[in-house]
Design an enzyme around this catalytic site. Structure first.
Site, PDB file in Angstrom:
ATOM      1  CB  CYS A  79      57.450  36.019  24.349  1.00 30.94           C
ATOM      2  SG  CYS A  79      58.498  37.228  25.946  1.00 30.94           S
ATOM      3  CD  GLU A 103      61.567  35.529  27.046  1.00 29.44           C
ATOM      4  OE1 GLU A 103      59.984  35.052  26.452  1.00 29.44           O
ATOM      5  OE2 GLU A 103      61.905  36.828  26.568  1.00 29.44           O
TER       6      GLU A 103
END
Ligand code: UN1
Length: 509
Positions: free
Chosen positions: A297, A263
């Site tokens: 993110c 990720e």
């Protein structure tokens, strides 16, 4: 009037919090400094682990796995249910520590702990739903089915920006699935990790004890992370961080045929269409682009605005940027806290300079409050009107910079959305059904997350979380993400007395 913390005022608060959260004193000795981004002062010291110590932790985690895998899954769920209860009890203190260590505003610190509680609830229910299929077989008197089994030790490498929730998404699922967990948190956020470790230990006691090493924490820098990544006793590595980090981790795990859940970076865009509800859009953009000081993110980094609404939206956006309250993340009313450190501030300035050099018009971006918090890096979020999607726009800078581009044709906006190396989150603001559906279609956004009339950040845990391309392809949290922490066995059972072979093959001896 914005308030900034004054250097020297944090340490006493931090000591009290660490004690309340139950972190043992012997874990708060060592040479690595734990620094608060609020002022840059050292609030504690912790010890790094070297590679042999990490290997030892992996050995204990492996032994724990051998026992834990035989505990019925709903019973494993009970441990996570208790952990969720302990998190509820510690929510305010843990959130306050997230604020001190990662710089999140109070509401976002609480939200992060809530995200841990949510995944515990999800995982508890999941512990009774680790289903496999029953599949029709072509052979008489046969049955075919699949069974899901735990993998072993799951290594979790997490980043500073979600110092506790990302571990929880992984650990709650991994543990109910019957694995053990070794956690290497960011070296920037060891204290929240120690606090979570202490909270987990309380749940384990209430559970009646768990195998020693079931969930272990390894603190340290790169050497500790590499020892975890390279160890063949760790079949799954879940790593959250930059694409540069993933580029090291992914191939190393693949080299030994391990499974990586990556990720990584995001460079998330939103498209504002002619029919967009601009009031809603403005609020969504403000949270997605400036929230968490641009350090998610999923942060909104690129905004493509249709020509017809550009002049209506931009002035409102500029005034939101000019007036957003930046300062002490503990203070009521603050919406933007500090960047994590000087390095983040420098990277932001480099990106803004590069944008200016190619014709970008920058508002904001300057440092604030330096006269109070000498080593706290507070910035006014930056809005940058760009003539085109340049290399700077296509790169992820982990700071509150929103690049704004104009478009006139939706096809171009979708192309821009997709024409970056990353593929995490995306959004469209429209009240036109055709535009919304086109964005969500196979020819629309290429991201793992595509939203309509919601910004790209702030996903709930019920959905699978992750993205494509340089975001790494991993999926965590909800939906069927649990399958990444298990191995699937296909079982064919013959309950007859003949032996028909598949595909009509005959082999009579
Ligand atoms: C991250 O920044 O690594 O969707 C995770 C979100 C949060 C998780 C972000 N639920 O913004």
């Amino acid at each position: 009037m914005a308030r900034f913390p004054v250097t020297g005022e944090i340490s006493a608060d931090a000591d009290a919090l660490l004690a309340r959260l139950g972190i043992a004193d012997d874990r708060l000795t060592g040479t690595r400094e734990a620094v608060t981004p609020l002022t840059g002062e050292v609030i504690a010291r912790v010890a790094d682990m070297d590679a042999p110590a990490v290997q030892d932790a992996i050995g204990r985690a492996h032994s724990a796995f051998l026992e834990w895998r035989m505990v019925p899954a709903p019973r494993r769920g009970e441990l996570i249910r208790l952990f969720g209860e302990e998190l509820r009890a510690a929510k305010a203190d843990l959130a306050a520590l997230v604020t001190l260590e990662a710089g999140k505003i109070t509401s976002e610190g609480l939200g992060e702990v809530q995200e841990m509680i949510d995944i515990c609830d999800f995982a508890t229910g999941l512990s009774r739903q680790l289903h496999g299929l029953t599949i029709a077989t072509e052979r008489p008197d046969h049955r075919m089915m699949e069974t899901w089994h735990p993998m072993g030790v799951v290594g979790v490498i997490s980043a500073f920006n979600f110092p506790v929730a990302v571990w929880a998404w992984n650990a709650a699922l991994a543990l109910v699935c019957g694995n053990s967990v070794v956690w290497k948190p960011s070296e920037k956020t060891p204290l929240t990790a120690l606090a979570v470790d202490a909270i987990f230990a309380r749940a384990a006691v209430r559970f009646g004890g768990v195998p020693e090493g079931l969930s272990t924490l390894v603190l340290g820098g790169r050497a500790a992370g590499e020892a975890l990544v390279d160890d063949p006793r760790v079949p799954v590595i879940s790593a959250t961080g930059s694409s540069a980090m993933g580029r090291h981790v992914g191939p190393r795990v693949a080299q030994r045929f391990g499974r990586a859940i990556l990720e990584l970076g995001g460079n998330n865009a939103a498209i504002v269409c002619p029919s967009a509800d601009l009031d809603l859009t403005l609020r969504a953009v403000a949270f997605a682009a400036m929230g968490t000081a641009g350090q998610r993110c999923t942060t909104l980094r690129r905004l493509m605005v249709h020509d017809s609404v550009y002049d209506a939206l931009l002035p409102r956006l500029k005034s939101a940027y000019a007036s957003v309250s930046v300062g002490d993340p503990r203070a009521e009313g603050t919406l933007v806290g500090p960047l994590i450190d000087a390095g983040a501030f420098e990277a932001m300035q480099v990106a803004l300079e590069a944008a200016r050099a190619v014709g970008g018009v920058v508002t904001g971006g300057e440092r604030l409050g330096a006269e109070f918090a000498l080593d706290g890096y507070y910035v006014r979020p930056a809005l940058v009107e760009m003539p085109a999607q340049t290399d700077t726009v296509a790169a992820e800078t982990f700071a509150p910079i929103l690049y704004v581009l104009r478009y006139s044709d939706l096809a171009d906006a979708i192309r821009l959305n997709n024409e970056v190396p990353q593929g995490l989150a995306s959004a469209i603001f429209t009240t036109d059904l055709r535009e919304a559906e086109r964005f969500l279609s196979a020819a629309g956004s290429d991201c793992g997350i595509a939203n309509v009339n919601i910004g790209p950040s702030g996903a709930e845990i019920g959905g699978a979380f992750g993205g494509e391309k340089e975001t790494g392809g991993g999926r965590e949290a909800g939906s069927d993400s649990w399958k990444a922490y298990m191995r699937r066995a296909t079982n064919t059972i013959n309950y007859g007395s003949s032996l028909p072979l598949a595909q009509g093959v005959t082999f009579d001896v």
